[in-house]
Design a protein around this motif. Structure first.
Motif, PDB file in Angstrom:
ATOM      1  N   THR A  67      72.717   5.328   0.515  1.00  0.00           N
ATOM      2  CA  THR A  67      71.966   4.357   0.849  1.00  0.00           C
ATOM      3  C   THR A  67      71.775   4.012   2.029  1.00  0.00           C
ATOM      4  N   LEU A  68      70.911   4.605   2.656  1.00  0.00           N
ATOM      5  CA  LEU A  68      70.619   4.155   4.094  1.00  0.00           C
ATOM      6  C   LEU A  68      70.379   2.907   4.689  1.00  0.00           C
ATOM      7  N   ARG A  69      71.231   2.263   5.437  1.00  0.00           N
ATOM      8  CA  ARG A  69      71.435   1.280   6.132  1.00  0.00           C
ATOM      9  C   ARG A  69      70.917   1.762   7.964  1.00  0.00           C
ATOM     10  N   VAL A  70      69.953   0.798   8.455  1.00  0.00           N
ATOM     11  CA  VAL A  70      69.131   0.407   9.731  1.00  0.00           C
ATOM     12  C   VAL A  70      70.738  -0.406  10.444  1.00  0.00           C
ATOM     13  N   GLN A  71      71.372  -0.322  11.661  1.00  0.00           N
ATOM     14  CA  GLN A  71      71.969  -1.502  11.890  1.00  0.00           C
ATOM     15  C   GLN A  71      71.350  -1.831  13.605  1.00  0.00           C
TER      16      GLN A  71
END
Length: 149
Positions: A67-71
């Motif tokens: 899962t790619l999560r943008v912070q």
């Protein structure tokens, strides 16, 4: 649960004129919830946190479903086999498949912080998987040759 139900029904059928030395047992609903909650614990995960420099493009090959999560900051994600591009805002996620190649970039003046999270794999899991594939291939080859003979 049946024993607790029977005990509760026995104490309820007793005459009310007799005092009871202890209160009637109540079914422990929270005990069942606690017992099933232990199966809902997530498996160990590994996360890689990195920054996407402004006005630069990074590439990433995904080794395991992740899962790619943008912070922080908006990120532009391009997938190798997809005709669509994705603009992810902070807090948004994108599911990535094993073997997929992605490109990440940002057009903001600040670096974008991103994390890629996948299930933890024990050391040498890839080697073990390769050895299992090799063993299966050799077994198939041996089976074919025995049929030919």
């Amino acid at each position: 649960m049946d024993d607790a139900f029977q005990a509760a029904s026995l104490t309820a059928s007793q005459p009310t004129s007799q005092p009871t030395s202890q209160p009637a047992p109540q079914p422990a609903a929270h005990a069942v919830a606690d017992a099933t909650a232990c199966f809902d614990d997530p498996l160990p995960a590994q996360s890689i946190h990195f920054a996407v420099p402004p006005m630069r493009t990074l590439t990433w090959r995904v080794n395991a479903p992740a899962t790619l999560r943008v912070q922080v900051a908006q990120v532009w994600v391009t997938r190798a086999r997809s005709p669509y591009d994705h603009w992810l805002q902070p807090g948004e996620t994108l599911r990535l498949e094993r073997g997929e190649r992605i490109w990440l970039s940002t057009e903001t003046a600040l670096p974008a912080r991103v994390s890629v999270t996948s299930a933890w794999q024990p050391p040498f899991a890839g080697v073990r998987r390769g050895m299992e594939r090799l063993a299966a291939w050799l077994a198939l080859l041996t089976l074919r040759r025995s049929r030919e003979a």
